[in-house]
Design an enzyme around this catalytic site. Sequence first.
Site, short mmCIF file in Angstrom:
data_model
loop_
_atom_site.label_atom_id
_atom_site.label_comp_id
_atom_site.label_asym_id
_atom_site.label_seq_id
_atom_site.Cartn_x
_atom_site.Cartn_y
_atom_site.Cartn_z
CG HIS A 49 -24.80 45.83 63.50
ND1 HIS A 49 -24.74 44.75 64.36
CD2 HIS A 49 -24.78 46.94 64.29
CE1 HIS A 49 -24.72 45.20 65.60
NE2 HIS A 49 -24.73 46.52 65.59
CG HIS A 60 -17.98 50.53 67.08
ND1 HIS A 60 -18.81 51.60 67.35
CD2 HIS A 60 -18.45 49.50 67.83
CE1 HIS A 60 -19.74 51.24 68.23
NE2 HIS A 60 -19.54 49.96 68.53
P1 2AM Z 1 -21.77 47.84 70.40
O1 2AM Z 1 -21.61 46.90 69.25
O2 2AM Z 1 -20.61 48.75 70.59
O3 2AM Z 1 -22.19 47.12 71.65
C1 2AM Z 1 -27.14 46.81 69.22
O4 2AM Z 1 -26.95 46.65 70.59
C2 2AM Z 1 -26.16 47.79 68.66
O5 2AM Z 1 -26.39 49.09 69.22
C3 2AM Z 1 -24.70 47.47 68.91
O6 2AM Z 1 -23.97 47.79 67.74
C4 2AM Z 1 -24.31 48.38 70.02
O7 2AM Z 1 -22.99 48.79 70.00
C5 2AM Z 1 -25.16 49.57 69.74
N1 2AM Z 1 -25.41 50.39 70.94
C6 2AM Z 1 -25.11 51.69 71.08
N2 2AM Z 1 -25.47 52.14 72.29
C7 2AM Z 1 -25.97 51.08 72.94
C8 2AM Z 1 -26.50 50.89 74.25
N3 2AM Z 1 -26.59 51.90 75.13
N4 2AM Z 1 -26.91 49.65 74.58
C9 2AM Z 1 -26.81 48.62 73.71
N5 2AM Z 1 -26.36 48.74 72.46
C10 2AM Z 1 -25.93 49.95 72.07
#
Ligand code: 2AM
Length: 188
Positions: A42, A123
């Site tokens: 996602h 991303h």
């Molecule tokens: P990431 O893929 O860069 O880890 C679920 O965790 C989604 O929320 C992921 O896409 C994650 O990004 C994003 N996300 C953004 N901030 C986050 C945080 N503080 N902790 C965990 N997930 C975060």
Amino acid sequence: MPTDTLRLFFALPCPREQAEAICAWRDGLGLGGKPVAADNLHLTLTFLGQQPRARLEELQLLAAGIEAPPFELRLDHLGGGRLGVLWLEPSQLPPVLPALAGELQQRLRAIGIALDRRPFRAHLTLVRHAGARPREAHPDFAWTVERFALYASEPSARGVRYRELSSWPLVPGLPPLPRFRAEPSPPR
Ligand code: 2AM
């Protein structure tokens, strides 16, 4: 047993066909580490963290009020960050994408939800703890984004699972949320 809180985020789902193609391409790179499952791919719009289950309806109403048009998303760059995280990102940010994230964030803050202050960076995470970042990688995946969704991040027997709770369509012909503009992404 249901808990009182849910770990929530709004995101663009990655359609099944593209998710499978992305995983096949990624797996061919031999990156090692912890690959993200195809079902979990996602692109996050905004991360809410733990929220009371009792606020779900309010969040769903908030999202239902957002009006934006469908747009083309092309993920054509492999990016990387700390802890061996590798992701796909667009080299050209479609203006509706940060606008949609900005609109959600503004509405969430207006109802008292504290969000990360870091600027939005589009991303799609592919792998964590990768052993290496390939020098030569030329991804090119694209689809028309026709909806956005609210997800709950939940533990499962096979690791974390991102469960789609609700989704909302993007509606052809609507203006591209002109109050918001793309902000440049900071380097990671
Ligand atoms: P990431 O893929 O860069 O880890 C679920 O965790 C989604 O929320 C992921 O896409 C994650 O990004 C994003 N996300 C953004 N901030 C986050 C945080 N503080 N902790 C965990 N997930 C975060």
